[in-house]
Write a protein that holds these residues in place. Sequence first.
Motif, PDB file in Angstrom:
ATOM      1  N   ARG A   1     -30.481 -16.568   6.074  1.00 37.30           N
ATOM      2  CA  ARG A   1     -29.360 -17.505   6.159  1.00 37.30           C
ATOM      3  C   ARG A   1     -29.741 -18.739   6.973  1.00 37.30           C
ATOM      4  NH1 ARG A   1     -26.029 -20.618   4.038  1.00 37.30           N
ATOM      5  NH2 ARG A   1     -24.367 -21.365   5.404  1.00 37.30           N
TER       6      ARG A   1
ATOM      7  N   THR B   1     -31.748 -21.217   4.880  1.00 37.87           N
ATOM      8  CA  THR B   1     -30.898 -21.963   3.960  1.00 37.87           C
ATOM      9  C   THR B   1     -30.085 -23.012   4.705  1.00 37.87           C
ATOM     10  OG1 THR B   1     -30.722 -20.046   2.493  1.00 37.87           O
ATOM     11  CG2 THR B   1     -29.040 -21.763   2.267  1.00 37.87           C
TER      12      THR B   1
ATOM     13  N   GLU C   1     -30.097 -27.204   4.513  1.00 37.76           N
ATOM     14  CA  GLU C   1     -28.877 -27.975   4.259  1.00 37.76           C
ATOM     15  C   GLU C   1     -28.695 -29.069   5.306  1.00 37.76           C
ATOM     16  OE1 GLU C   1     -26.289 -24.225   2.374  1.00 37.76           O
ATOM     17  OE2 GLU C   1     -25.899 -24.965   4.412  1.00 37.76           O
TER      18      GLU C   1
END
Length: 259
Positions: free
Chosen positions: A114, A117, A121
Amino acid sequence: MIAQNPAALVELRGVTKVYGSRRVVDHLDLDLHAGELFAFLGPNGAGKTTTIKMVCGLLHPTSGTVRIAGVPATSAAARARIAYIPDQPYLYNKLTGREFIRFVVEMYGIDRRRAATRTAELIETFELGSYIDELCETYSHGMRQRVVFAAALVHEPDVLVVDEPLVGLDPRSARIVKDVFLSQARSGVAVLMSTHLLAIAEELADTIGIIHQGRLLARGSLDELRARAPDSGSLEDLFLRLTGGDRPTVPLPEGSVLS
């Protein structure tokens, strides 16, 4: 848009902070809800930064209570839900921007998949790609601020607290940061922003609170505060009258939000 859930994410009740004989914050009551972008507006020395540090659990109030999502602000549970960006954020100069973000990920114990990711972003959001792998000591002020914001948001906090966020930023960096504030609020994050710049409060805030000498003198939406400004309907005029920049010769109109 401010969430309709009446439960406040940030609650201050009767908060007072005293240093020696000086009362820096004086019986302050304040609620901040999910999805609300609150601008804490006041002159230098008004008590904004001291209040923010109590919200973040960095200072203990002399009296009163500060709670985050129902738990004391000084607790580990509260701190896990907050992102705090001070007016002079610190980076480790011998780390790259990516390494600094990874350091924050490890501190929060975020799942690595997580985190990868989320980091990707944020690198895109803050336009960090061209320098994220360079040492922080080579960064300009605006570059450093963007990396600090990315690191602060990597654990997806419920409350974002920022002290004088736009000081010294170039126009591009300032625009990115302002857009992030708005997107965070739209996603349900409670954003508490301290500033002494009226234009920033007018542009971004759902709710504005005017603080002076440690007391919250007025609170409301921009339209509500303008409606209470005598004669001109100007937030600047109301601010100056309340903070002593333009001492009133007549009382404020009935209905003004005075403490």
